[in-house]
Design an enzyme around this catalytic site. Structure first.
Site, short mmCIF file in Angstrom:
data_model
loop_
_atom_site.label_atom_id
_atom_site.label_comp_id
_atom_site.label_asym_id
_atom_site.label_seq_id
_atom_site.Cartn_x
_atom_site.Cartn_y
_atom_site.Cartn_z
N GLU A 121 19.80 55.20 -20.32
CA GLU A 121 20.28 55.92 -19.14
C GLU A 121 21.79 55.96 -19.21
O GLU A 121 22.42 54.99 -19.65
CB GLU A 121 19.80 55.16 -17.89
CG GLU A 121 20.21 55.75 -16.58
CD GLU A 121 21.14 54.86 -15.80
OE1 GLU A 121 21.40 55.18 -14.64
OE2 GLU A 121 21.66 53.85 -16.34
N ARG A 170 21.74 61.42 -13.44
CA ARG A 170 21.87 60.60 -14.64
C ARG A 170 21.12 61.24 -15.79
O ARG A 170 20.09 61.90 -15.59
CB ARG A 170 21.28 59.19 -14.40
CG ARG A 170 22.13 58.32 -13.48
CD ARG A 170 23.45 57.96 -14.15
NE ARG A 170 24.31 57.07 -13.39
CZ ARG A 170 25.27 57.46 -12.55
NH1 ARG A 170 25.48 58.74 -12.32
NH2 ARG A 170 26.04 56.57 -11.95
C1 LIG Z 1 25.59 50.84 -16.13
S1 LIG Z 1 25.38 49.15 -15.93
C2 LIG Z 1 23.64 48.96 -16.07
C3 LIG Z 1 23.03 48.47 -14.80
C4 LIG Z 1 21.56 48.18 -14.83
N1 LIG Z 1 20.77 49.27 -15.37
C5 LIG Z 1 21.06 47.82 -13.46
O1 LIG Z 1 20.06 48.35 -12.99
O2 LIG Z 1 21.69 47.00 -12.80
C6 LIG Z 1 25.96 48.50 -17.47
C7 LIG Z 1 25.96 46.98 -17.56
O3 LIG Z 1 26.41 46.59 -18.86
C8 LIG Z 1 27.17 45.40 -18.75
N2 LIG Z 1 28.06 45.29 -19.94
C9 LIG Z 1 29.24 45.90 -20.14
N3 LIG Z 1 29.75 45.56 -21.34
C10 LIG Z 1 28.86 44.73 -21.91
C11 LIG Z 1 28.81 44.04 -23.16
N4 LIG Z 1 29.80 44.16 -24.05
N5 LIG Z 1 27.74 43.27 -23.45
C12 LIG Z 1 26.73 43.14 -22.55
N6 LIG Z 1 26.70 43.76 -21.33
C13 LIG Z 1 27.77 44.55 -21.03
C14 LIG Z 1 27.91 45.58 -17.43
O4 LIG Z 1 28.26 44.31 -16.89
C15 LIG Z 1 26.90 46.31 -16.56
O5 LIG Z 1 26.15 45.43 -15.77
#
Ligand SMILES: C[S@@+](CC[C@H](N)C(=O)[O-])C[C@H]1O[C@@H](n2cnc3c(N)ncnc32)[C@H](O)[C@@H]1O
Length: 409
Positions: A121, A170
């Site tokens: 997504e 999205r």
């Molecule tokens: C768009 S959000 C996804 C949210 C999820 N689908 C939900 O329902 O809550 C992307 C997530 O990726 C995490 N993220 C960002 N960089 C990351 C990394 N390098 N490794 C792991 N997670 C990461 C962020 O903290 C965020 O929670």
């Protein structure tokens, strides 16, 4: 396949898991990763664990480090971070930008594990990014799937079109490997009937069409190629590919067909319906002294502003509804929700008629999470942040049901 071993990347507060588990008990979550790079405290991960348990298979680490621990699985899901896809930033660096690089972490996992199915997504803009070379990033993603033996379908879905309370748009991407039955069926159809079959597939048979039925389509479409005959390698795609992608598409054996489809609309939930009906805490009400700031943020502007280099320009923007209309679905919720600003929702409280921001519970409802999902010890501002990041759970449930059918489960 006995059950569907599922891995969840960029798990946030678990929107994918919640949605898929609601669809079927055949989804077995075997591993998940969530790590917020900009913070010491890991509130989203704590929320995930509060709901799905403390387990060594729930990892809070940069995916760049954790990816070597990903176990074998059948389905990979994730909403990968999207900040760099913003077309609002004119010089958007797209998939080559700092956070966009995360795509290549997914790519590495696909290379190593080749799960049968992938569901991703991202923001709607991903199919158009970057601004100076439309469609390049998404072409690279398609090429990357193609090189690993996947067919891909995508749809830009507005959650409100399918009966939800938020106009959140999205892009959903579903890929299936050439070992799957649905890949083979699609390959046979495209091989014998060509583009016509790709069109019919998008209108009737695609996983995302089963989940989100369509009623009609635009007259125009695009066809393009992403295979070795068109581009020698990935750097060649990055250098040359420019493509216009519509809100639905399919890629099979390097051939891409894309068309705008119209959803079979279902009645959206009006914002007024998800508001808390009882008394809400006074802190949500707009204080008199903050009102001018709100009025300014929401109002039309025609004013001189200064650039960093000291030069002056005219800034223009129209007014937005203030307070929000309650008889239709809400606008998209962002991570900055409830801070004074143009994009935050301000509503007339149903009990008192006074203006207030949304409560965290109302934000959870806009995304279809159960009330209090993020009430797991994080500061209130983080509850808004997590909901601004999350997806609309009932959409995932619909994809899950269609996927179960496609996987022959
Ligand atoms: C768009 S959000 C996804 C949210 C999820 N689908 C939900 O329902 O809550 C992307 C997530 O990726 C995490 N993220 C960002 N960089 C990351 C990394 N390098 N490794 C792991 N997670 C990461 C962020 O903290 C965020 O929670």
């Amino acid at each position: 396949m006995e059950g569907i071993r599922t891995v969840e990347l960029f798990a946030g507060v678990g929107g994918f898991r919640l949605g898929l588990e609601a669809a079927s008990d055949k989804f077995h979550f075997v591993w998940a990763d969530q790590w917020e790079p900009s913070m010491r405290e890991q509130y989203a991960f704590e929320c995930y664990q509060a709901h799905f348990g403390n387990s060594e298979n729930h990892v809070c680490q940069d995916i760049a480090k954790a990816k070597s621990d990903v176990p074998d699985h059948d389905l990979l899901v994730g909403g990968f971070p999207c900040q760099d896809y913003s077309i609002m930033k004119k010089n958007s660096a797209g998939i080559e930008g700092a956070k966009g690089v995360l795509w290549w972490q997914i790519d590495d996992i696909l290379k190593e594990k080749r799960p049968l199915f992938v569901v991703l997504e991202n923001v709607d803009r991903i199919i158009r990014s970057p601004a100076h070379q439309r469609g390049r990033d998404f072409s690279m993603i398609l090429r990357s799937f193609y090189e690993k033996g996947y067919a891909v379908e995508w749809r830009v879905i507005n959650a409100a079109d399918y009966g939800n309370a938020q106009r959140r748009r999205r892009t959903f991407i579903v890929a299936y490997h050439n070992k799957t039955r649905c890949f083979q069926d699609l390959a046979d159809g495209v091989c014998t009937k060509g583009l016509k079959y790709m069109h019919r597939y998008l209108m009737e048979h695609a996983v995302l069409t089963k989940a989100f039925p369509v009623s009609s389509h635009s007259r125009t479409y695009t066809e393009s190629w992403i295979d070795e005959l068109a581009y020698i390698d990935m750097p060649d795609v990055a250098a040359k590919q420019k493509a216009y992608f519509y809100n639905a598409g399919v890629m099979m054996n390097g051939r891409i067909y894309s068309v705008d489809v119209c959803p079979c609309r279902e009645r959206a939930i009006p914002l007024g319906k998800i508001l808390e009906k009882g008394p809400v805490d006074p802190r949500f009400f707009i204080r008199k002294e903050d009102m001018p700031q709100w009025v300014y943020a929401k109002g039309a502007k025609h004013e001189k502003r200064k650039r960093r280099d000291g030069s002056v320009y005219w800034f223009n923007e129209g007014a937005v509804r203030f307070p929000e209309p309650l008889d239709g679905p809400s606008r998209t919720m962002l991570t900055s929700e409830a801070q004074v600003g143009r994009t935050s929702h301000v509503v007339a409280d149903p009990m008192t008629g006074r203006l207030r921001t949304l409560t965290p519970i109302e934000c959870e409802r806009l995304n279809g999470f159960p009330d209090g999902w993020t009430n797991t010890g994080m500061p209130e501002k983080m509850r808004y942040f997590c909901m601004g990041n999350a997806l609309v759970v009932p959409l995932v449930t619909r994809i899950g049901l269609a996927l179960i059918e496609a996987a022959g489960q």
